[in-house]
Scaffold this motif. Structure first.
Motif, mmCIF file in Angstrom:
data_model
loop_
_atom_site.group_PDB
_atom_site.id
_atom_site.type_symbol
_atom_site.label_atom_id
_atom_site.label_comp_id
_atom_site.label_asym_id
_atom_site.label_seq_id
_atom_site.Cartn_x
_atom_site.Cartn_y
_atom_site.Cartn_z
ATOM 1 N N TYR A 100 33.074 41.513 46.236
ATOM 2 C CA TYR A 100 34.500 41.725 46.500
ATOM 3 C C TYR A 100 35.354 41.620 45.243
ATOM 4 N N VAL A 101 35.011 40.723 44.344
ATOM 5 C CA VAL A 101 35.771 40.628 43.092
ATOM 6 C C VAL A 101 35.714 41.963 42.357
ATOM 7 N N ARG A 102 34.521 42.530 42.254
ATOM 8 C CA ARG A 102 34.359 43.833 41.613
ATOM 9 C C ARG A 102 35.114 44.924 42.371
ATOM 10 N N ARG A 103 34.978 44.951 43.688
ATOM 11 C CA ARG A 103 35.598 46.016 44.484
ATOM 12 C C ARG A 103 37.117 45.970 44.404
ATOM 13 N N GLU A 104 37.681 44.780 44.385
ATOM 14 C CA GLU A 104 39.132 44.660 44.276
ATOM 15 C C GLU A 104 39.634 45.195 42.936
ATOM 16 N N ILE A 105 38.904 44.880 41.870
ATOM 17 C CA ILE A 105 39.294 45.381 40.538
ATOM 18 C C ILE A 105 39.144 46.899 40.488
ATOM 19 N N GLU A 106 38.039 47.409 41.006
ATOM 20 C CA GLU A 106 37.829 48.867 41.047
ATOM 21 C C GLU A 106 38.973 49.569 41.766
ATOM 22 N N ALA A 107 39.316 49.040 42.939
ATOM 23 C CA ALA A 107 40.350 49.671 43.758
ATOM 24 C C ALA A 107 41.702 49.650 43.050
ATOM 25 N N ALA A 108 42.025 48.525 42.414
ATOM 26 C CA ALA A 108 43.303 48.415 41.715
ATOM 27 C C ALA A 108 43.377 49.375 40.533
ATOM 28 N N LEU A 109 42.308 49.474 39.785
ATOM 29 C CA LEU A 109 42.289 50.390 38.640
ATOM 30 C C LEU A 109 42.455 51.836 39.103
ATOM 31 N N LEU A 110 41.762 52.189 40.173
ATOM 32 C CA LEU A 110 41.851 53.553 40.691
ATOM 33 C C LEU A 110 43.236 53.867 41.244
ATOM 34 N N ALA A 111 43.873 52.876 41.839
ATOM 35 C CA ALA A 111 45.171 53.083 42.467
ATOM 36 C C ALA A 111 46.332 52.999 41.477
ATOM 37 N N GLY A 112 46.042 52.633 40.240
ATOM 38 C CA GLY A 112 47.104 52.520 39.252
ATOM 39 C C GLY A 112 47.933 51.257 39.378
ATOM 40 N N ILE A 113 47.389 50.255 40.054
ATOM 41 C CA ILE A 113 48.064 48.960 40.163
ATOM 42 C C ILE A 113 47.956 48.240 38.819
ATOM 43 N N ARG A 114 49.005 47.548 38.424
ATOM 44 C CA ARG A 114 48.966 46.810 37.165
ATOM 45 C C ARG A 114 47.938 45.690 37.279
ATOM 46 N N VAL A 115 46.968 45.668 36.371
ATOM 47 C CA VAL A 115 45.902 44.676 36.379
ATOM 48 C C VAL A 115 46.080 43.764 35.165
ATOM 49 N N ILE A 116 46.221 42.467 35.428
ATOM 50 C CA ILE A 116 46.401 41.493 34.352
ATOM 51 C C ILE A 116 45.256 40.484 34.383
ATOM 52 N N PRO A 117 44.369 40.495 33.386
ATOM 53 C CA PRO A 117 43.355 39.441 33.306
ATOM 54 C C PRO A 117 44.033 38.117 32.931
ATOM 55 N N VAL A 118 43.644 37.047 33.616
ATOM 56 C CA VAL A 118 44.146 35.707 33.295
ATOM 57 C C VAL A 118 42.944 34.882 32.853
ATOM 58 N N LEU A 119 42.889 34.558 31.579
ATOM 59 C CA LEU A 119 41.733 33.876 31.001
ATOM 60 C C LEU A 119 41.910 32.366 31.137
ATOM 61 N N LEU A 120 40.917 31.719 31.738
ATOM 62 C CA LEU A 120 41.012 30.307 32.088
ATOM 63 C C LEU A 120 40.355 29.416 31.051
ATOM 64 N N ASP A 121 41.110 28.471 30.549
ATOM 65 C CA ASP A 121 40.587 27.431 29.658
ATOM 66 C C ASP A 121 39.737 27.977 28.521
ATOM 67 N N GLY A 122 40.246 28.973 27.818
ATOM 68 C CA GLY A 122 39.561 29.480 26.636
ATOM 69 C C GLY A 122 38.523 30.553 26.902
ATOM 70 N N ALA A 123 38.394 30.994 28.146
ATOM 71 C CA ALA A 123 37.461 32.094 28.434
ATOM 72 C C ALA A 123 37.923 33.358 27.703
ATOM 73 N N LYS A 124 36.994 34.262 27.459
ATOM 74 C CA LYS A 124 37.301 35.507 26.770
ATOM 75 C C LYS A 124 37.059 36.694 27.702
ATOM 76 N N LEU A 125 37.747 37.780 27.419
ATOM 77 C CA LEU A 125 37.494 39.000 28.176
ATOM 78 C C LEU A 125 36.058 39.444 27.967
ATOM 79 N N PRO A 126 35.383 39.896 29.014
ATOM 80 C CA PRO A 126 34.029 40.424 28.829
ATOM 81 C C PRO A 126 34.041 41.630 27.893
ATOM 82 N N ARG A 127 32.934 41.855 27.234
ATOM 83 C CA ARG A 127 32.796 43.055 26.423
ATOM 84 C C ARG A 127 32.599 44.259 27.335
#
Length: 210
Positions: free
Chosen positions: A86-113
């Motif tokens: 579901y985490v993946r599907r929600e991101i997929e759907a938002a990207l496809l729909a043009g919804i603004r997607v904001i990654p929130v990095l927790l406690d020093g985590a980095k964006l995946p490559r």
């Protein structure tokens, strides 16, 4: 219809989703913030409710902790690689729909490559990220609110900016007007019934209003 949708894994920095949900609700209102475990009532056919909320949102907040990418299912397969995740599907759907997607990095985590993500969610890596750190939440939460207020209107009577800064408190019982109290070692939220509890930190230290 909720305008802010929180996408998260419950076993990846579990403090973050309830902390963010509670804080955003005080600023934007309950109806404008969607967190599945709170927003979907027991007995509800949840997929239609979830997808309706997502498609009606202006912003998807993707909470990413240090274990977000590596978490696996019972067969040791990365969850993000599973098409039904579901985490993946929600991101997929938002990207496809043009919804603004904001990654929130927790406690020093980095964006995946890019190469570490399925093709359908690689667009996540192109989004400007924000930060939420447990010990610096009094700084990071107002920054997130200020950013979201560009697209989502705060509830009447709520001022974004100075009002959203954590005020110093002499005791744990001193809560800001939005029902949030910060201090080193813990973040305390006053719920809609006036009760208080620890959202992050040591639950043995404080369990209710003094």
């Amino acid at each position: 219809m909720s305008e802010i949708f929180i996408n998260y894994r419950s076993d990846d920095d579990s403090y973050a989703a309830p902390l963010l949900d509670n804080h955003l609700r005080t600023v934007f209102g309950d109806e404008n913030v969607f967190k599945d475990s709170r927003s979907i009532e027991a007995g509800t056919d949840f997929p239609p409710r979830l997808w309706s909320a997502l498609m009606g949102s202006r912003v998807l907040l993707v909470l990413i902790g240090k274990r977000w990418l590596a978490l696996t299912d019972a067969s040791s397969r990365r969850r993000i690689d599973h098409p039904d995740d579901y985490v993946r599907r929600e991101i997929e759907a938002a990207l496809l729909a043009g919804i603004r997607v904001i990654p929130v990095l927790l406690d020093g985590a980095k964006l995946p490559r890019v190469d570490d993500l399925p093709v359908t969610v690689r667009g996540l890596t192109n989004r400007q990220a924000m930060h939420l750190r447990q010990r610096e939440s009094e700084i990071d939460l107002p920054a997130i609110v200020n950013e979201l207020s560009k697209w989502v209107r705060p509830i009447k009577g709520t001022t974004v900016g100075a009002h959203d800064q954590a005020a110093p408190s002499a005791a744990r019982g001193d809560f800001r007007s939005d029902g949030v109290h910060f201090e080193r070692g813990g973040t305390y939220i006053k719920d809609l019934h006036g009760n208080a509890d620890v959202v992050s930190g040591d639950k043995n230290v404080y369990g209710g209003m003094p």
